[in-house]
Design a protein around this motif. Structure first.
Motif, PDB file in Angstrom:
ATOM      1  N   ASN A 170       0.827  -1.201   0.000  1.00 12.50           N
ATOM      2  CA  ASN A 170       0.000   0.000   0.000  1.00 12.50           C
ATOM      3  C   ASN A 170       0.868   1.261   0.000  1.00 12.50           C
ATOM      4  OD1 ASN A 170      -2.194   1.687   0.136  1.00 12.50           O
ATOM      5  ND2 ASN A 170      -2.976   0.904   2.079  1.00 12.50           N
ATOM      6  N   VAL A 171       0.238   2.371  -0.350  1.00 13.03           N
ATOM      7  CA  VAL A 171       0.914   3.670  -0.336  1.00 13.03           C
ATOM      8  C   VAL A 171       1.555   3.909   1.036  1.00 13.03           C
ATOM      9  CG1 VAL A 171       0.516   6.167  -0.387  1.00 13.03           C
ATOM     10  CG2 VAL A 171      -0.582   4.690  -2.077  1.00 13.03           C
ATOM     11  N   GLY A 172       2.815   4.312   1.025  1.00 16.36           N
ATOM     12  CA  GLY A 172       3.496   4.661   2.269  1.00 16.36           C
ATOM     13  C   GLY A 172       4.130   3.503   3.011  1.00 16.36           C
ATOM     14  N   GLU A 173       3.899   2.266   2.579  1.00 13.61           N
ATOM     15  CA  GLU A 173       4.523   1.126   3.270  1.00 13.61           C
ATOM     16  C   GLU A 173       6.031   1.140   3.113  1.00 13.61           C
ATOM     17  OE1 GLU A 173       3.068  -2.913   3.532  1.00 13.61           O
ATOM     18  OE2 GLU A 173       1.274  -2.332   2.425  1.00 13.61           O
ATOM     19  N   ALA A 174       6.719   0.693   4.153  1.00 15.35           N
ATOM     20  CA  ALA A 174       8.180   0.602   4.107  1.00 15.35           C
ATOM     21  C   ALA A 174       8.603  -0.482   3.130  1.00 15.35           C
ATOM     22  CB  ALA A 174       8.725   0.297   5.498  1.00 15.35           C
ATOM     23  N   VAL A 175       9.788  -0.308   2.550  1.00 19.80           N
ATOM     24  CA  VAL A 175      10.307  -1.273   1.573  1.00 19.80           C
ATOM     25  C   VAL A 175      11.463  -2.042   2.212  1.00 19.80           C
ATOM     26  CG1 VAL A 175      11.312  -1.576  -0.712  1.00 19.80           C
ATOM     27  CG2 VAL A 175       9.663   0.273  -0.310  1.00 19.80           C
ATOM     28  N   TYR A 176      11.330  -3.356   2.256  1.00 17.07           N
ATOM     29  CA  TYR A 176      12.363  -4.225   2.814  1.00 17.07           C
ATOM     30  C   TYR A 176      12.920  -5.130   1.716  1.00 17.07           C
ATOM     31  CZ  TYR A 176      10.059  -2.825   7.168  1.00 17.07           C
ATOM     32  OH  TYR A 176       9.502  -2.104   8.188  1.00 17.07           O
ATOM     33  N   PRO A 177      14.177  -5.571   1.846  1.00 16.92           N
ATOM     34  CA  PRO A 177      14.744  -6.488   0.839  1.00 16.92           C
ATOM     35  C   PRO A 177      13.886  -7.736   0.622  1.00 16.92           C
ATOM     36  CG  PRO A 177      16.485  -5.660   2.276  1.00 16.92           C
ATOM     37  CD  PRO A 177      15.179  -5.183   2.862  1.00 16.92           C
ATOM     38  N   SER A 178      13.240  -8.201   1.684  1.00 14.75           N
ATOM     39  CA  SER A 178      12.416  -9.411   1.578  1.00 14.75           C
ATOM     40  C   SER A 178      11.205  -9.206   0.654  1.00 14.75           C
ATOM     41  CB  SER A 178      11.933  -9.855   2.961  1.00 14.75           C
ATOM     42  OG  SER A 178      11.183  -8.825   3.588  1.00 14.75           O
ATOM     43  N   ASN A 179      10.804  -7.947   0.451  1.00  9.90           N
ATOM     44  CA  ASN A 179       9.670  -7.673  -0.442  1.00  9.90           C
ATOM     45  C   ASN A 179       9.894  -8.266  -1.823  1.00  9.90           C
ATOM     46  OD1 ASN A 179       8.884  -6.089   1.721  1.00  9.90           O
ATOM     47  ND2 ASN A 179       8.439  -4.273   0.503  1.00  9.90           N
ATOM     48  N   TYR A 180      11.151  -8.187  -2.283  1.00 14.35           N
ATOM     49  CA  TYR A 180      11.446  -8.596  -3.659  1.00 14.35           C
ATOM     50  C   TYR A 180      11.449 -10.112  -3.799  1.00 14.35           C
ATOM     51  CZ  TYR A 180      12.408  -3.716  -4.165  1.00 14.35           C
ATOM     52  OH  TYR A 180      12.254  -2.356  -4.185  1.00 14.35           O
ATOM     53  N   VAL A 181      11.720 -10.801  -2.703  1.00 14.65           N
ATOM     54  CA  VAL A 181      11.599 -12.260  -2.713  1.00 14.65           C
ATOM     55  C   VAL A 181      10.131 -12.649  -2.789  1.00 14.65           C
ATOM     56  CG1 VAL A 181      12.004 -14.382  -1.411  1.00 14.65           C
ATOM     57  CG2 VAL A 181      13.747 -12.572  -1.428  1.00 14.65           C
ATOM     58  N   TYR A 182       9.303 -12.022  -1.940  1.00 14.72           N
ATOM     59  CA  TYR A 182       7.884 -12.364  -1.888  1.00 14.72           C
ATOM     60  C   TYR A 182       7.154 -11.981  -3.172  1.00 14.72           C
ATOM     61  CZ  TYR A 182       8.663 -13.112   3.115  1.00 14.72           C
ATOM     62  OH  TYR A 182       9.135 -13.565   4.322  1.00 14.72           O
ATOM     63  N   ARG A 183       7.565 -10.859  -3.807  1.00 10.80           N
ATOM     64  CA  ARG A 183       6.861 -10.444  -5.028  1.00 10.80           C
ATOM     65  C   ARG A 183       7.059 -11.447  -6.163  1.00 10.80           C
ATOM     66  NH1 ARG A 183      10.231  -6.822  -8.268  1.00 10.80           N
ATOM     67  NH2 ARG A 183      12.094  -8.084  -8.612  1.00 10.80           N
ATOM     68  N   ASN A 184       8.134 -12.256  -6.072  1.00  9.20           N
ATOM     69  CA  ASN A 184       8.399 -13.227  -7.140  1.00  9.20           C
ATOM     70  C   ASN A 184       7.318 -14.292  -7.243  1.00  9.20           C
ATOM     71  OD1 ASN A 184      10.735 -11.900  -7.889  1.00  9.20           O
ATOM     72  ND2 ASN A 184      12.094 -13.235  -6.722  1.00  9.20           N
ATOM     73  N   ARG A 185       6.648 -14.576  -6.136  1.00  7.49           N
ATOM     74  CA  ARG A 185       5.552 -15.562  -6.185  1.00  7.49           C
ATOM     75  C   ARG A 185       4.387 -15.003  -6.988  1.00  7.49           C
ATOM     76  NH1 ARG A 185       3.987 -12.481  -1.972  1.00  7.49           N
ATOM     77  NH2 ARG A 185       1.866 -12.637  -1.160  1.00  7.49           N
ATOM     78  N   ILE A 186       4.218 -13.676  -6.957  1.00 10.93           N
ATOM     79  CA  ILE A 186       3.167 -13.031  -7.743  1.00 10.93           C
ATOM     80  C   ILE A 186       3.562 -13.010  -9.211  1.00 10.93           C
ATOM     81  CG2 ILE A 186       1.847 -10.908  -8.096  1.00 10.93           C
ATOM     82  CD1 ILE A 186       2.360 -10.217  -5.161  1.00 10.93           C
ATOM     83  N   LEU A 187       4.823 -12.678  -9.457  1.00 10.25           N
ATOM     84  CA  LEU A 187       5.335 -12.605 -10.829  1.00 10.25           C
ATOM     85  C   LEU A 187       5.118 -13.926 -11.562  1.00 10.25           C
ATOM     86  CD1 LEU A 187       8.660 -10.790 -11.633  1.00 10.25           C
ATOM     87  CD2 LEU A 187       7.928 -12.754 -12.947  1.00 10.25           C
ATOM     88  N   SER A 188       5.489 -15.026 -10.901  1.00 18.75           N
ATOM     89  CA  SER A 188       5.281 -16.341 -11.525  1.00 18.75           C
ATOM     90  C   SER A 188       3.810 -16.748 -11.472  1.00 18.75           C
ATOM     91  CB  SER A 188       6.143 -17.404 -10.837  1.00 18.75           C
ATOM     92  OG  SER A 188       5.821 -17.511  -9.462  1.00 18.75           O
ATOM     93  N   GLY A 189       3.115 -16.326 -10.410  1.00 14.92           N
ATOM     94  CA  GLY A 189       1.723 -16.733 -10.222  1.00 14.92           C
ATOM     95  C   GLY A 189       0.788 -16.232 -11.298  1.00 14.92           C
ATOM     96  N   ILE A 190       1.028 -15.022 -11.829  1.00 19.64           N
ATOM     97  CA  ILE A 190       0.148 -14.473 -12.865  1.00 19.64           C
ATOM     98  C   ILE A 190       0.606 -14.845 -14.266  1.00 19.64           C
ATOM     99  CG2 ILE A 190      -0.613 -12.530 -11.436  1.00 19.64           C
ATOM    100  CD1 ILE A 190       1.329 -10.737 -12.984  1.00 19.64           C
TER     101      ILE A 190
END
Length: 391
Positions: free
Chosen positions: A204-224
């Motif tokens: 969401n808008v304003g959420e902090a960005v952590y290195p782990s975000n990019y690991v978790y987003r990969n499940r979405i990338l492959s999922g769609i």
């Protein structure tokens, strides 16, 4: 409160994750009613961290929800929950599917016939850049959308290659959409949207960005996606995390071989040994879906002599740009009356240029059907080169 807003409110509270929401739902609670619970009822929730319960109590307010929605509106960001019918079906059944997604652009692209993800190293070589751009452009020209993560390196050139082709590109990012990272790709994200593409995030808008975000987003990338193509990857590349997710989700995995003396080829060669499809040319990818580039072009030639008026061509082009549209959306885009649009749509369906997916929802007749456990493809080019206008 509707379910989309309920998930938006809850997921925006500090400490609340997908797993937290699942635990709350295991308490046999209707998420839509949680905001109306008493403080004591919230504190009595089972298997929820005490600090999280206190945060839920602290932000148990419709005013707080209104502020969240106002921030999204100011940034022209839309949202959708896993309970919404527009939520991408490919993603819904993966492990730890995001309860809510934030997006800018054309969400209907996720209903497209084939969307392929392309991933690889941030420290790519000229060879990897050339492969990413050329493969992406060829797939785009054939009608396949390209998904990537908007990172520097292979991701960037995969998006660029698709933009140079005829299809759309989708970026799944690990930061909020109002904070596109890396900053150097902000202009690229704008080009993606200007071209009718999509930017997608679970943050969401304003959420902090952590290195782990990019690991978790990969499940979405492959999922769609319908498959993942690895262009260039070292032995411990983050791109291989996406491959792991893809295999877990039952997706096709492709890999482009590289220089045997380059460390940037080690990851690609590793997954080829483990069973990934070796990509020597685009046909190696298309064959997995029983798509022939030659037959695609040949099929389009059958429609060279179809004559249509300018309004029919306008409707075809709008549907081509958006992927799937209902009749009301077509009327909004063309500014034509529904009676006139309906007549044209019926004609285009009869001419086999459009298909009606369900009640007054239309797509171009570029489709994939499962036949005897395999996949068949039939494509028809509706570009101006393939349709002539009545004089």
């Amino acid at each position: 409160m509707n379910i989309n807003d309920a998930y938006l409110w809850l997921k925006s509270i500090s400490g609340v994750t997908n797993n937290t929401i699942e635990q709350i739902e295991l308490n046999n609670i209707d998420i839509k009613e949680l905001i109306n619970f008493s403080n004591s009822d919230i504190h009595n929730l089972k298997n929820i961290n005490t600090n999280i319960k206190e945060n839920i109590v602290k932000y148990k307010s419709l005013t707080y929800l209104d502020k969240i929605k106002e921030n999204l509106y100011k940034n022209s960001i839309e949202y959708i929950s896993i309970c919404d019918e527009k939520y991408p079906s490919h993603l819904k059944n993966i492990h730890n599917a995001p309860k809510i997604l934030f997006y800018k652009g054309n969400l209907n692209l996720l209903k497209h016939n084939i969307n392929l993800a392309m991933v690889g190293s941030r420290k790519c070589t000229p060879y990897g850049i050339n492969c990413a751009k050329s493969i992406s452009k060829k797939l785009s020209d054939i009608g396949i959308n390209i998904i990537s993560g908007l990172a520097i390196g292979i991701d960037t050139y995969s998006h660029i290659g698709c933009l140079e082709g005829k299809s759309k590109t989708i970026a799944v990012i690990g930061s909020p959409i109002d904070n596109v990272l890396p900053k150097r790709n902000i202009k690229l994200s704008e080009k993606i949207l200007d071209n009718g593409g999509l930017i997608l995030s679970e943050y969401n808008v304003g959420e902090a960005v952590y290195p782990s975000n990019y690991v978790y987003r990969n499940r979405i990338l492959s999922g769609i996606s319908d498959g993942v193509i690895v262009i260039e990857a070292a032995k411990k590349s983050g791109a291989l995390i996406t491959v792991d997710y893809a295999l877990e989700q039952g997706k096709n995995v492709f890999s482009v071989p590289g220089n045997i003396n380059s460390c940037m080829s080690e990851g690609c060669h590793k997954i080829i040994k483990e069973g990934a499809t070796l990509v020597h040319n685009v046909e190696d990818i298309l064959n997995e879906y029983n798509i022939s580039e030659y037959s695609y072009i040949e099929n389009s030639k059958k429609y060279d002599n179809i004559k249509l008026n300018e309004k029919s061509i306008e409707i075809l082009e709008i549907i081509k740009d958006n992927g799937i549209l209902n009749i009301d959306e077509i009327c909004d885009n063309t500014k034509m009356e529904v009676k006139y649009v309906n007549s044209i749509l019926n004609e285009l369906v009869l001419k086999d240029l459009l298909i009606e997916i369900n009640n007054q929802v239309y797509s171009l007749n570029i489709y994939i059907n499962t036949i005897s456990g395999g996949v068949s493809f039939n494509g028809k080019d509706i570009g101006h080169s393939g349709i002539s206008c009545k004089s």
